[in-house]
Write a protein that holds these residues in place. Structure first.
Motif, PDB file in Angstrom:
ATOM      1  N   GLN A  58       4.482  -6.466   5.013  1.00 40.94           N
ATOM      2  CA  GLN A  58       5.129  -5.394   4.084  1.00 40.94           C
ATOM      3  C   GLN A  58       6.291  -4.748   4.843  1.00 40.94           C
ATOM      4  O   GLN A  58       6.440  -4.170   5.988  1.00 40.94           O
ATOM      5  CB  GLN A  58       3.931  -4.355   3.719  1.00 40.94           C
ATOM      6  N   CYS A  76       8.152  -1.462   4.710  1.00 44.97           N
ATOM      7  CA  CYS A  76       7.819   0.037   4.083  1.00 44.97           C
ATOM      8  C   CYS A  76       9.139   0.929   4.359  1.00 44.97           C
ATOM      9  O   CYS A  76       9.529   1.056   5.411  1.00 44.97           O
ATOM     10  CB  CYS A  76       6.600   0.381   4.581  1.00 44.97           C
ATOM     11  N   HIS A  95       9.908   4.506   4.139  1.00 45.17           N
ATOM     12  CA  HIS A  95       9.406   6.238   3.954  1.00 45.17           C
ATOM     13  C   HIS A  95      10.515   7.060   3.312  1.00 45.17           C
ATOM     14  O   HIS A  95       9.953   8.266   3.139  1.00 45.17           O
ATOM     15  CB  HIS A  95       8.726   6.227   5.139  1.00 45.17           C
ATOM     16  N   ARG A 122       8.636  -6.458  -4.769  1.00 45.12           N
ATOM     17  CA  ARG A 122       8.496  -4.959  -4.619  1.00 45.12           C
ATOM     18  C   ARG A 122       7.433  -4.489  -5.384  1.00 45.12           C
ATOM     19  O   ARG A 122       6.998  -4.492  -6.452  1.00 45.12           O
ATOM     20  CB  ARG A 122       9.789  -4.440  -5.428  1.00 45.12           C
ATOM     21  N   THR A 155       7.544  -0.058  -1.040  1.00 46.53           N
ATOM     22  CA  THR A 155       7.027  -1.143  -0.243  1.00 46.53           C
ATOM     23  C   THR A 155       7.218  -2.490  -0.768  1.00 46.53           C
ATOM     24  O   THR A 155       7.227  -2.415  -2.180  1.00 46.53           O
ATOM     25  CB  THR A 155       5.343  -1.025  -0.431  1.00 46.53           C
ATOM     26  N   THR A 156       7.653  -3.305   0.016  1.00 41.99           N
ATOM     27  CA  THR A 156       8.023  -4.775  -0.411  1.00 41.99           C
ATOM     28  C   THR A 156       7.403  -5.736   0.352  1.00 41.99           C
ATOM     29  O   THR A 156       7.132  -5.592   1.687  1.00 41.99           O
ATOM     30  CB  THR A 156       9.586  -5.073  -0.091  1.00 41.99           C
TER      31      THR A 156
END
Length: 288
Positions: free
Chosen positions: A206, A208, A210, A242, A254-255
């Motif tokens: 993942q 991420c 933030h 996604r 988050t991908t």
């Protein structure tokens, strides 16, 4: 560093040796704290005063320590300490004070001005400006589906140009390290990104983010999220999915990045029932 608005700032009084005049409306300082009040945490009080110093420079332009001390009713020694801290953080920088007319004898006073970083720390209307610009693009294209397509075309062009700055770093990394390389490149652009294993590490990992500098705009125009996802797909050489976006109200963008050679199952994540490609992503779109 993000500065609060004036009505949210902490106390401006600075403890110094000897008595100092209290600001109008403030409780006189006794023994380093206001009489009859709970003492503020030293760090919070100092940060609140630094915010006021920076705000005064924003409102009045480049200022000397003497001018700031007079405005804020602090000692010059206290103001210099805060200016040193702000300069160390890259918020202000010293300049030679411009003198009009005949210059007196001695070293010219130093004036402190906000840096670009310091100005960006204050609330600004960039989000509204960007939203208005995208609205104008949509309306100029005729609105409706044509307008949405025009915004999407702009978003793709913007992120494609941004991706060129990431491409070198990603392509220089090995296949197993490309997501991490992309995360580092995004972090350098202010996205505070990390790469970590997916719940099932055999399927993938993942990416991420933030922080999202355009979250408020993407809430109204999800084409920004979609274009970004497409760019990730091209940079990493695989379909990505996604899973969450800050613009949609999630805490982190988050991908999911499938692991190379994981097969068709890598295009799924726990809880999903179909493959989702970058171009089909609608993450970030608020329900109608």
């Amino acid at each position: 560093m993000k500065y609060a608005s004036e009505d949210q700032e902490g106390p401006a009084a600075e403890h110094a040796a000897g008595p100092a005049a209290s600001a109008p409306g403030q409780t006189e300082q006794v023994g380093g704290r206001a009489a009859g009040t709970v003492p503020a945490a030293p760090h919070d009080e100092q940060q609140g005063t630094r915010n006021k110093v920076a705000r005064s420079i924003l409102d009045h332009g480049p200022s000397t320590a003497a001018e700031l001390a007079l405005r804020l009713e602090l000692t010059q020694a206290a103001v210099r300490r805060h200016l040193d801290a702000l300069a160390a953080d890259g918020v202000v920088e010293p300049r030679e004070k411009r003198v009009y007319g005949t210059r007196g004898r001695g070293r010219p006073a130093r004036a402190f001005a906000l840096t670009d970083c310091g100005r960006d720390a204050f609330d600004q209307a960039y989000d509204q400006l960007a939203t208005d610009a995208l609205r104008w693009i949509a309306q100029s294209a005729g609105g409706g589906k044509e307008g949405e397509a025009a915004v999407a075309a702009f978003a793709r062009a913007r992120f494609a140009a941004q991706a060129e700055g990431y491409r070198t770093a990603v392509e220089a990394a090995g296949p197993e390290a490309r997501t991490e390389a992309l995360a580092k490149a995004l972090t350098a652009d202010g996205y505070a990104a990390t790469a970590r294993s997916a719940p099932n590490p055999q399927l993938g990992e993942q990416l991420c983010q933030h922080h999202c500098p355009v979250a408020h705009v993407a809430e109204r125009y999800p084409q920004l999220c979609e274009a970004e996802t497409e760019v990730f797909s091209r940079l990493l050489g695989t379909h990505v999915q996604r899973l969450a976006t800050i613009a949609h109200g999630d805490g982190v963008c988050t991908t999911f990045v499938p692991k190379a050679g994981a097969g068709k199952a890598a295009h799924r994540t726990p809880g999903t029932t179909k493959t989702t490609t970058a171009s089909a992503s609608t993450a970030g779109r608020n329900p109608a």
